[in-house]
Scaffold this active site. Structure first.
Site, short mmCIF file in Angstrom:
data_model
loop_
_atom_site.label_atom_id
_atom_site.label_comp_id
_atom_site.label_asym_id
_atom_site.label_seq_id
_atom_site.Cartn_x
_atom_site.Cartn_y
_atom_site.Cartn_z
N GLY A 181 53.77 58.85 28.85
CA GLY A 181 53.60 58.43 27.46
C GLY A 181 52.92 57.08 27.38
O GLY A 181 53.44 56.09 27.90
N GLY A 182 51.74 57.06 26.74
CA GLY A 182 50.98 55.82 26.62
C GLY A 182 51.11 55.17 25.27
O GLY A 182 50.19 54.51 24.79
N GLU A 204 49.09 59.94 29.87
CA GLU A 204 49.13 60.15 28.42
C GLU A 204 48.42 61.46 28.09
O GLU A 204 47.33 61.72 28.59
CB GLU A 204 48.47 58.97 27.70
CG GLU A 204 48.11 59.20 26.24
CD GLU A 204 49.31 59.53 25.37
OE1 GLU A 204 49.14 60.36 24.44
OE2 GLU A 204 50.40 58.99 25.59
N VAL A 238 52.26 66.50 31.58
CA VAL A 238 53.20 66.75 32.67
C VAL A 238 53.69 68.18 32.54
O VAL A 238 54.33 68.54 31.55
CB VAL A 238 54.36 65.75 32.62
CG1 VAL A 238 55.45 66.14 33.61
CG2 VAL A 238 53.87 64.34 32.90
N ALA A 321 62.06 48.21 12.97
CA ALA A 321 63.26 47.51 12.53
C ALA A 321 63.05 46.76 11.23
O ALA A 321 63.90 46.78 10.32
CB ALA A 321 63.73 46.55 13.63
N HIS A 445 43.75 22.87 14.04
CA HIS A 445 42.85 23.01 15.20
C HIS A 445 43.41 22.17 16.35
O HIS A 445 43.89 21.07 16.13
CB HIS A 445 41.46 22.49 14.83
CG HIS A 445 40.50 22.49 15.98
ND1 HIS A 445 39.89 23.64 16.44
CD2 HIS A 445 40.08 21.48 16.78
CE1 HIS A 445 39.11 23.33 17.48
NE2 HIS A 445 39.21 22.03 17.70
#
Length: 450
Positions: A181-182, A204, A238, A321, A445
């Site tokens: 799973g990617g 993936e 897979v 969440a 900056h």
């Protein structure tokens, strides 16, 4: 069996549930919070956001110690004390959940540890560990039971086959690890194990990592991941998993149907999550569940049962969440009779890899799918003085604008700290800011925020 009466019962004490319970108590409601854990926290604190970020921080320290040689500072190879690392991560979790328990008491929220199931639309039965069951009668209920990892079909149980929960226990650092799973969970946990010493491979099924994210952002991340992962294989599924006592043999299938095999010390299944909507007794209520297992809700997060609301992962995508916490507030306001609706213009998403990827509002990919006219403004971090001082110019900031009004419709960032920087984009989208508004705001900056 003693019956308890409450104005509001919240089932599930994750970031949605405890936020809703605390807010309702602050409004003066009588609140009962039910969860299977000893303290509030939910998946996020116990088995998700917090432990994974603790481990990702440790991985980041290891990574930076190696990168420092580029500017003349050389460290010895890090020595990883897995037991101490695990104890530190567990301590973070313990402190946060313990503090939430104290907050519940200080707000006079009645907390019950146990498993709640609905008897009817105004009663739940709570099975408590070591105690007799308890009925809680309520005027309103908020469902916040979250989600759990999806498992692949025909994958046997084995201590060598991990999911996101068991991977976070970090019992050992395997020599070789396959991440199936990617998506963001697989890439985050793969990063942790790779930096701690595992030889990590990722597979993936779709043609690209992080499906749904803009490719120009993913390309920046993928370039760096290729330096820490052994391999990234796309468009491959897979087909078979065969664990033995010592390792796991995996059979892969490419789009042409050709198969190949490889052996790993452990594999991690990270193919997504599914809502915890079953085994709650919802059939005893008027609540309706979609084909994908989500609870149907309206803009106030009210279900098809007038007394019951649902928030968080169980109420639909995105499973995040902070989305759950916001929904909790909306639901409580609705219960309190306030005018409210869950209508965010920008829910931020963050992938806590290195570099991080974050976006909010309209994405370039989404605009293309909807055939929407947009203007895109990009700033590569190679032109950022602060990024150069960090030795991390592998970044990109992107604004998605309305071509006529220059209003900010979305923002996307890839680079170190993108998760912190995206908050400005959320504010810009929600406030209807234009590109000129952001430009006229003076940014410090040298920072990556400018």
């Amino acid at each position: 069996m003693n019956d308890q009466k409450t104005q509001l019962v919240v089932i599930g004490a994750g970031p949605g549930g405890y936020a809703a319970a605390f807010y309702a108590a602050d409004l003066g409601m009588n609140v009962t919070l039910v969860d299977t854990e000893l303290n509030p926290g939910g998946v996020c604190l116990y088995r998700g956001c917090i432990p994974s970020k603790a481990l990702l921080h440790a991985a980041k320290v290891v990574s930076e110690s190696r990168d420092a040689k580029e500017f003349g500072i050389t460290f010895n190879e890090p020595r990883i004390d897995v037991d101490k690392l695990r104890a530190w991560k567990d301590n973070v979790v313990s402190k946060m959940t313990g503090n939430l328990g104290l907050l519940a008491k200080s707000r006079k929220v009645a907390f019950i540890q146990g498993k709640a199931t609905f008897v009817d639309s105004n009663t739940v039965k709570v099975k408590r560990p070591g105690s007799s069951p308890q009925n809680v009668r309520f005027e309103h209920a908020i469902l916040a039971t979250g989600s759990r990892p999806i498992s692949l079909p025909n994958v046997p149980n084995s201590p060598l086959i991990l999911n996101s929960t068991t991977a976070l226990e970090i019992q050992t650092i395997p020599s070789s690890l396959l991440v199936v799973g990617g998506g963001y969970i697989g890439l985050e946990l793969g990063t942790v194990y790779a930096e701690l010493g595992s030889e990590v491979s990722v597979v993936e099924m779709t043609p690209g990592l992080l499906p749904g994210a803009d490719r120009d952002l993913v390309n920046v991340l993928e370039k760096r991941l290729k330096t820490i992962f052994k391999s990234i294989t796309l468009g491959t599924k897979v087909a078979k998993v065969e664990p033995t006592v010592k390792n796991v043999k995996v059979t892969f299938e490419n789009p042409d149907g050709k198969t190949s095999q490889q052996t790993y010390d452990k594999i991690l299944i990270a193919v997504g999550r599914k809502p915890n909507s079953s085994d709650l007794g919802l059939e005893n209520t008027k609540v309706k569940i979609t084909a994908k297992g989500f609870v149907q809700v309206d803009l106030q997060r009210r279900t098809t049962d007038p007394a019951i609301f649902a928030i968080g992962d169980i109420a639909g995508e995105p499973m995040l969440a902070h989305k759950a916490s916001h929904e909790g507030r909306v639901a409580v306001d609705a219960i309190a009779g306030k005018k409210t609706a869950f209508e965010p213009k920008a829910i931020p998403a963050v992938v806590f890899t290195d570099p991080e990827i974050a976006w909010c509002g309209l994405t370039e990919t989404q605009a293309r799918q909807e055939n929407r006219a947009i203007a895109v403004a990009k700033f590569p971090w190679g032109a950022s003085g602060r990024a150069m001082t960090l030795n991390r110019t592998d970044g990109l900031t992107k604004l998605i604008l309305d071509p006529d009004t220059q209003r900010v419709l979305g923002m996307a960032i890839v680079g170190p700290g993108a998760g912190e920087l995206i908050a400005e984009g959320v504010l810009a989208v929600e406030m209807g800011s234009t590109a000129e508004d952001i430009k006229l705001a003076i940014h410090p900056h040298p920072t990556t925020s400018e």
